[in-house]
Scaffold this active site. Structure first.
Site, PDB file in Angstrom:
ATOM      1  N   THR A 132      -5.468 -70.561 -47.836  1.00  0.00           N
ATOM      2  CA  THR A 132      -4.456 -71.079 -46.906  1.00  0.00           C
ATOM      3  C   THR A 132      -3.153 -71.422 -47.626  1.00  0.00           C
ATOM      4  O   THR A 132      -3.162 -71.747 -48.823  1.00  0.00           O
ATOM      5  CB  THR A 132      -5.015 -72.361 -46.241  1.00  0.00           C
ATOM      6  OG1 THR A 132      -3.962 -73.041 -45.576  1.00  0.00           O
ATOM      7  CG2 THR A 132      -5.609 -73.326 -47.260  1.00  0.00           C
ATOM      8  N   ASP A 133      -2.060 -71.420 -46.879  1.00  0.00           N
ATOM      9  CA  ASP A 133      -0.768 -71.843 -47.444  1.00  0.00           C
ATOM     10  C   ASP A 133      -0.738 -73.354 -47.704  1.00  0.00           C
ATOM     11  O   ASP A 133       0.146 -73.845 -48.404  1.00  0.00           O
ATOM     12  CB  ASP A 133       0.387 -71.437 -46.522  1.00  0.00           C
ATOM     13  CG  ASP A 133       0.322 -72.055 -45.125  1.00  0.00           C
ATOM     14  OD1 ASP A 133      -0.688 -72.721 -44.801  1.00  0.00           O
ATOM     15  OD2 ASP A 133       1.287 -71.862 -44.350  1.00  0.00           O
ATOM     16  N   GLU A 134      -1.720 -74.079 -47.146  1.00  0.00           N
ATOM     17  CA  GLU A 134      -1.675 -75.545 -47.259  1.00  0.00           C
ATOM     18  C   GLU A 134      -1.873 -76.015 -48.703  1.00  0.00           C
ATOM     19  O   GLU A 134      -1.545 -77.148 -49.038  1.00  0.00           O
ATOM     20  CB  GLU A 134      -2.694 -76.186 -46.301  1.00  0.00           C
ATOM     21  CG  GLU A 134      -2.419 -75.762 -44.867  1.00  0.00           C
ATOM     22  CD  GLU A 134      -3.188 -76.520 -43.791  1.00  0.00           C
ATOM     23  OE1 GLU A 134      -3.575 -77.672 -44.023  1.00  0.00           O
ATOM     24  OE2 GLU A 134      -3.378 -75.942 -42.706  1.00  0.00           O
ATOM     25  N   TYR A 158      -8.652 -81.334 -47.018  1.00  0.00           N
ATOM     26  CA  TYR A 158      -8.871 -79.909 -46.730  1.00  0.00           C
ATOM     27  C   TYR A 158      -8.141 -79.037 -47.752  1.00  0.00           C
ATOM     28  O   TYR A 158      -8.739 -78.185 -48.410  1.00  0.00           O
ATOM     29  CB  TYR A 158      -8.399 -79.565 -45.314  1.00  0.00           C
ATOM     30  CG  TYR A 158      -8.264 -78.065 -45.066  1.00  0.00           C
ATOM     31  CD1 TYR A 158      -9.370 -77.225 -45.134  1.00  0.00           C
ATOM     32  CD2 TYR A 158      -7.015 -77.495 -44.775  1.00  0.00           C
ATOM     33  CE1 TYR A 158      -9.244 -75.854 -44.918  1.00  0.00           C
ATOM     34  CE2 TYR A 158      -6.881 -76.136 -44.559  1.00  0.00           C
ATOM     35  CZ  TYR A 158      -7.993 -75.310 -44.634  1.00  0.00           C
ATOM     36  OH  TYR A 158      -7.859 -73.946 -44.428  1.00  0.00           O
ATOM     37  N   LYS A 162      -9.529 -76.442 -50.704  1.00  0.00           N
ATOM     38  CA  LYS A 162      -9.200 -75.019 -50.763  1.00  0.00           C
ATOM     39  C   LYS A 162      -8.496 -74.696 -52.095  1.00  0.00           C
ATOM     40  O   LYS A 162      -8.740 -73.659 -52.701  1.00  0.00           O
ATOM     41  CB  LYS A 162      -8.292 -74.619 -49.584  1.00  0.00           C
ATOM     42  CG  LYS A 162      -8.983 -74.619 -48.230  1.00  0.00           C
ATOM     43  CD  LYS A 162     -10.130 -73.623 -48.104  1.00  0.00           C
ATOM     44  CE  LYS A 162      -9.682 -72.170 -48.082  1.00  0.00           C
ATOM     45  NZ  LYS A 162     -10.807 -71.247 -47.768  1.00  0.00           N
ATOM     46  N   ASN A 188      -3.030 -69.517 -38.218  1.00  0.00           N
ATOM     47  CA  ASN A 188      -3.400 -68.430 -37.309  1.00  0.00           C
ATOM     48  C   ASN A 188      -3.532 -68.957 -35.878  1.00  0.00           C
ATOM     49  O   ASN A 188      -3.817 -70.137 -35.673  1.00  0.00           O
ATOM     50  CB  ASN A 188      -4.760 -67.862 -37.687  1.00  0.00           C
ATOM     51  CG  ASN A 188      -4.737 -66.984 -38.929  1.00  0.00           C
ATOM     52  OD1 ASN A 188      -5.479 -66.033 -39.029  1.00  0.00           O
ATOM     53  ND2 ASN A 188      -3.884 -67.308 -39.896  1.00  0.00           N
TER      54      ASN A 188
HETATM   55  P1  NAD Z   1     -13.511 -71.681 -38.726  1.00  0.00           P
HETATM   56  O1  NAD Z   1     -13.744 -73.143 -38.949  1.00  0.00           O
HETATM   57  O2  NAD Z   1     -13.180 -71.189 -37.365  1.00  0.00           O
HETATM   58  O3  NAD Z   1     -14.800 -70.862 -39.196  1.00  0.00           O
HETATM   59  C1  NAD Z   1     -15.484 -71.152 -40.380  1.00  0.00           C
HETATM   60  C2  NAD Z   1     -16.808 -70.395 -40.354  1.00  0.00           C
HETATM   61  O4  NAD Z   1     -17.495 -70.695 -41.574  1.00  0.00           O
HETATM   62  C3  NAD Z   1     -17.731 -70.809 -39.202  1.00  0.00           C
HETATM   63  O5  NAD Z   1     -18.309 -69.677 -38.609  1.00  0.00           O
HETATM   64  C4  NAD Z   1     -18.786 -71.664 -39.881  1.00  0.00           C
HETATM   65  O6  NAD Z   1     -20.051 -71.619 -39.231  1.00  0.00           O
HETATM   66  C5  NAD Z   1     -18.850 -71.049 -41.269  1.00  0.00           C
HETATM   67  N1  NAD Z   1     -19.311 -72.009 -42.283  1.00  0.00           N
HETATM   68  C6  NAD Z   1     -18.878 -73.292 -42.456  1.00  0.00           C
HETATM   69  N2  NAD Z   1     -19.580 -73.878 -43.434  1.00  0.00           N
HETATM   70  C7  NAD Z   1     -20.450 -72.941 -43.906  1.00  0.00           C
HETATM   71  C8  NAD Z   1     -21.439 -72.953 -44.929  1.00  0.00           C
HETATM   72  N3  NAD Z   1     -21.673 -74.042 -45.656  1.00  0.00           N
HETATM   73  N4  NAD Z   1     -22.128 -71.812 -45.173  1.00  0.00           N
HETATM   74  C9  NAD Z   1     -21.902 -70.692 -44.424  1.00  0.00           C
HETATM   75  N5  NAD Z   1     -21.002 -70.645 -43.418  1.00  0.00           N
HETATM   76  C10 NAD Z   1     -20.293 -71.761 -43.172  1.00  0.00           C
HETATM   77  O7  NAD Z   1     -12.399 -71.292 -39.782  1.00  0.00           O
HETATM   78  P2  NAD Z   1     -11.215 -70.222 -39.663  1.00  0.00           P
HETATM   79  O8  NAD Z   1     -10.061 -70.879 -39.030  1.00  0.00           O
HETATM   80  O9  NAD Z   1     -11.738 -68.967 -39.117  1.00  0.00           O
HETATM   81  O10 NAD Z   1     -10.865 -70.028 -41.201  1.00  0.00           O
HETATM   82  C11 NAD Z   1     -11.549 -69.055 -41.986  1.00  0.00           C
HETATM   83  C12 NAD Z   1     -11.008 -69.090 -43.399  1.00  0.00           C
HETATM   84  O11 NAD Z   1      -9.618 -68.801 -43.399  1.00  0.00           O
HETATM   85  C13 NAD Z   1     -11.156 -70.446 -44.083  1.00  0.00           C
HETATM   86  O12 NAD Z   1     -11.502 -70.206 -45.435  1.00  0.00           O
HETATM   87  C14 NAD Z   1      -9.789 -71.078 -43.962  1.00  0.00           C
HETATM   88  O13 NAD Z   1      -9.544 -71.950 -45.040  1.00  0.00           O
HETATM   89  C15 NAD Z   1      -8.901 -69.843 -44.046  1.00  0.00           C
HETATM   90  N6  NAD Z   1      -7.599 -69.969 -43.348  1.00  0.00           N
HETATM   91  C16 NAD Z   1      -7.543 -70.410 -42.050  1.00  0.00           C
HETATM   92  C17 NAD Z   1      -6.317 -70.476 -41.406  1.00  0.00           C
HETATM   93  C18 NAD Z   1      -6.212 -70.913 -39.957  1.00  0.00           C
HETATM   94  O14 NAD Z   1      -5.106 -71.046 -39.440  1.00  0.00           O
HETATM   95  N7  NAD Z   1      -7.305 -71.107 -39.234  1.00  0.00           N
HETATM   96  C19 NAD Z   1      -5.150 -70.117 -42.092  1.00  0.00           C
HETATM   97  C20 NAD Z   1      -5.255 -69.674 -43.409  1.00  0.00           C
HETATM   98  C21 NAD Z   1      -6.484 -69.598 -44.033  1.00  0.00           C
HETATM   99  P1  TYD Z   2      -3.842 -77.775 -36.629  1.00  0.00           P
HETATM  100  O1  TYD Z   2      -4.034 -76.762 -35.562  1.00  0.00           O
HETATM  101  O2  TYD Z   2      -4.905 -78.818 -36.833  1.00  0.00           O
HETATM  102  O3  TYD Z   2      -3.571 -76.954 -37.981  1.00  0.00           O
HETATM  103  P2  TYD Z   2      -3.053 -77.503 -39.448  1.00  0.00           P
HETATM  104  O4  TYD Z   2      -3.153 -78.970 -39.488  1.00  0.00           O
HETATM  105  O5  TYD Z   2      -4.033 -76.840 -40.371  1.00  0.00           O
HETATM  106  O6  TYD Z   2      -1.652 -76.983 -39.589  1.00  0.00           O
HETATM  107  O7  TYD Z   2      -2.479 -78.518 -36.367  1.00  0.00           O
HETATM  108  C1  TYD Z   2      -1.254 -77.813 -36.257  1.00  0.00           C
HETATM  109  C2  TYD Z   2      -0.145 -78.827 -36.128  1.00  0.00           C
HETATM  110  O8  TYD Z   2      -0.295 -79.488 -34.860  1.00  0.00           O
HETATM  111  C3  TYD Z   2      -0.190 -79.923 -37.166  1.00  0.00           C
HETATM  112  O9  TYD Z   2       1.142 -80.268 -37.521  1.00  0.00           O
HETATM  113  C4  TYD Z   2      -0.862 -81.090 -36.456  1.00  0.00           C
HETATM  114  C5  TYD Z   2      -0.433 -80.910 -35.012  1.00  0.00           C
HETATM  115  N1  TYD Z   2      -1.405 -81.340 -33.989  1.00  0.00           N
HETATM  116  C6  TYD Z   2      -0.990 -82.159 -32.934  1.00  0.00           C
HETATM  117  O10 TYD Z   2       0.177 -82.552 -32.846  1.00  0.00           O
HETATM  118  N2  TYD Z   2      -1.917 -82.526 -31.996  1.00  0.00           N
HETATM  119  C7  TYD Z   2      -3.215 -82.135 -32.063  1.00  0.00           C
HETATM  120  O11 TYD Z   2      -4.033 -82.519 -31.182  1.00  0.00           O
HETATM  121  C8  TYD Z   2      -3.631 -81.274 -33.137  1.00  0.00           C
HETATM  122  C9  TYD Z   2      -5.053 -80.817 -33.242  1.00  0.00           C
HETATM  123  C10 TYD Z   2      -2.679 -80.895 -34.073  1.00  0.00           C
END
Ligand code: NAD
Ligand code: TYD
Length: 352
Positions: A132-134, A158, A162, A188
């Protein structure tokens, strides 16, 4: 056929990656989707590909080192695309150790399993870590962007977990010569997004006439990418990314949270046939998240120039597609919010 292990494939992004690889490479890869099915894992995300001949679901937990070793010993794993993680910042604030265990220890368990199984023929394999960019922290100056050279400065449990996993992946590449590649993506959005994150939560609450909780003043900025474009980028990096390199993924698409919420309200009022302004009346400013990062913004020039990847959708188009998907799939949303999705699949697996 080569065996490709995709971890976290039942989650939001993972399910789009699994679908893309299963359908795009039917004669090249057999996809093993390894997922523990935590609250974030939902096999309903993959109903359309679950019977494909090149797809196998493996219920497994990356925190369990022994079972990871066993999986690699039993399956000739050619490559890994590692997405399994705890992914929600708010949950990391209330339970940081869960993030250490899955994101850090789980990643090291996978790296160890790969190291043992691939010993002596490392070069024939690839370990791709999705991050992640975080990890880069937050930006203040509007001219600044996160590049691949930006110093790591994680500020939430978090992002710290990462960042630690990214460091371990690079360290294993250097020390044990495991061919690694990494990417760090912006926020995403899209279908199958779990409704605890901003966009799907707002869609869910607008549908149900519930308050729309905006943290602080809603001034925080995130950089949004349609999930299918992230999956396409992962395909590109897996196949064309240079060994040992990191690629930042994003679509130069920054939005203040409050502006996204207003846009969603307008789009949904229109789609639901409600008078304009109905949904924005639900906006409620709530206590800010602890340590809330101000702004994320990705410089995605490297992946665009070196690997030729481009996002395919404009944000407004992607957001409308997303809203349409949630409106067309009320059962998915209801199953997730009621918890039924977990009961259904645990019964199904118990009966197999
Ligand atoms: P998500 O929380 O929707 O899905 C995570 C998946 O991992 C789930 O299916 C869960 O069951 C599985 N999982 C969790 N713990 C596990 C374990 N101990 N063993 C096996 N499986 C396990 O997450 P996401 O949003 O799809 O993110 C996927 C990846 O992409 C993550 O590594 C996250 O850091 C990275 N990422 C997410 C975003 C975003 O905006 N969501 C952006 C950049 C990077
Ligand atoms: P989120 O979807 O949790 O992603 P991330 O924290 O990983 O960027 O949150 C996106 C942005 O929205 C973040 O600045 C927090 C804000 N947010 C709210 O204002 N209200 C909410 O209920 C949630 C879940 C997030």
């Amino acid at each position: 056929m080569k065996n490709l292990l995709i971890t976290g494939g039942a989650g939001f992004i993972g399910s789009h990656v699994v679908r893309l690889f299963v359908t795009r490479y039917p004669d090249t890869y057999h996809i093993y989707n390894l997922d523990a099915l935590t609250y974030a894992g939902n096999l309903a995300n993959l109903r359309d590909v679950e019977n494909a001949p090149n797809y196998t679901f493996v219920k497994g937990d990356i925190r369990d080192a022994e079972s990871m070793d066993q999986l690699f010993a039993e399956t000739d794993v050619h490559g890994v695309i590692h997405l399994a993680a705890e992914s929600h910042v708010d949950r990391s604030i209330s339970d940081p150790m869960a993030f250490v265990m899955t994101n850090v220890v789980g990643t090291v368990n996978l790296l160890n399993a790969a190291r043992k199984a691939w010993k002596g023929h490392e070069a024939a394999h690839r370990f791709y870590h999705v991050s992640t960019d975080e990890v880069y922290g937050e930006l203040h100056n509007p001219e600044d962007f996160f590049t691949e050279e930006t110093r790591y400065d994680p500020r939430s449990p978090y992002s710290a977990s990462k960042a630690a996993s990214d460091h371990f992946v690079r360290a294993y590449g250097n020390t044990y010569k495991i061919p690694v590649v990494l990417s760090n993506c912006s926020n995403n959005y899209g279908p199958n997004h779990f409704p605890e994150k901003l966009i799907p939560l707002m869609i869910h609450n607008i549908l149900n006439n519930k308050p729309l909780p905006v943290y602080g003043k809603g001034e925080n900025v995130r950089d949004w990418l349609f999930v299918v474009d992230h999956a396409r980028a992962i395909d590109t990096v897996f196949h064309q990314g240079k060994e040992g390199e990191t690629y930042n993924i994003g679509g130069f698409n920054e939005w203040k949270n409050i502006d996204i919420v207003h846009l969603l309200c307008r789009v949904m009022d229109q789609k639901l046939g409600r008078p304009d302004g109905t949904s924005s009346g639900l906006i409620t400013y709530v206590t800010d998240r602890a340590g809330h990062d101000l702004r994320y913004a990705i410089d995605a020039i490297k992946i665009m120039k070196e690997l030729g990847w481009q996002p395919s959708l404009q944000f407004e188009e992607g957001l409308e597609k997303t809203v349409d998907w949630y409106l067309a799939n009320p059962a998915w949303l209801n199953d997730v919010t009621s918890g039924h999705y977990q009961e259904y699949y645990s019964e199904m697996y118990a009966n197999r």
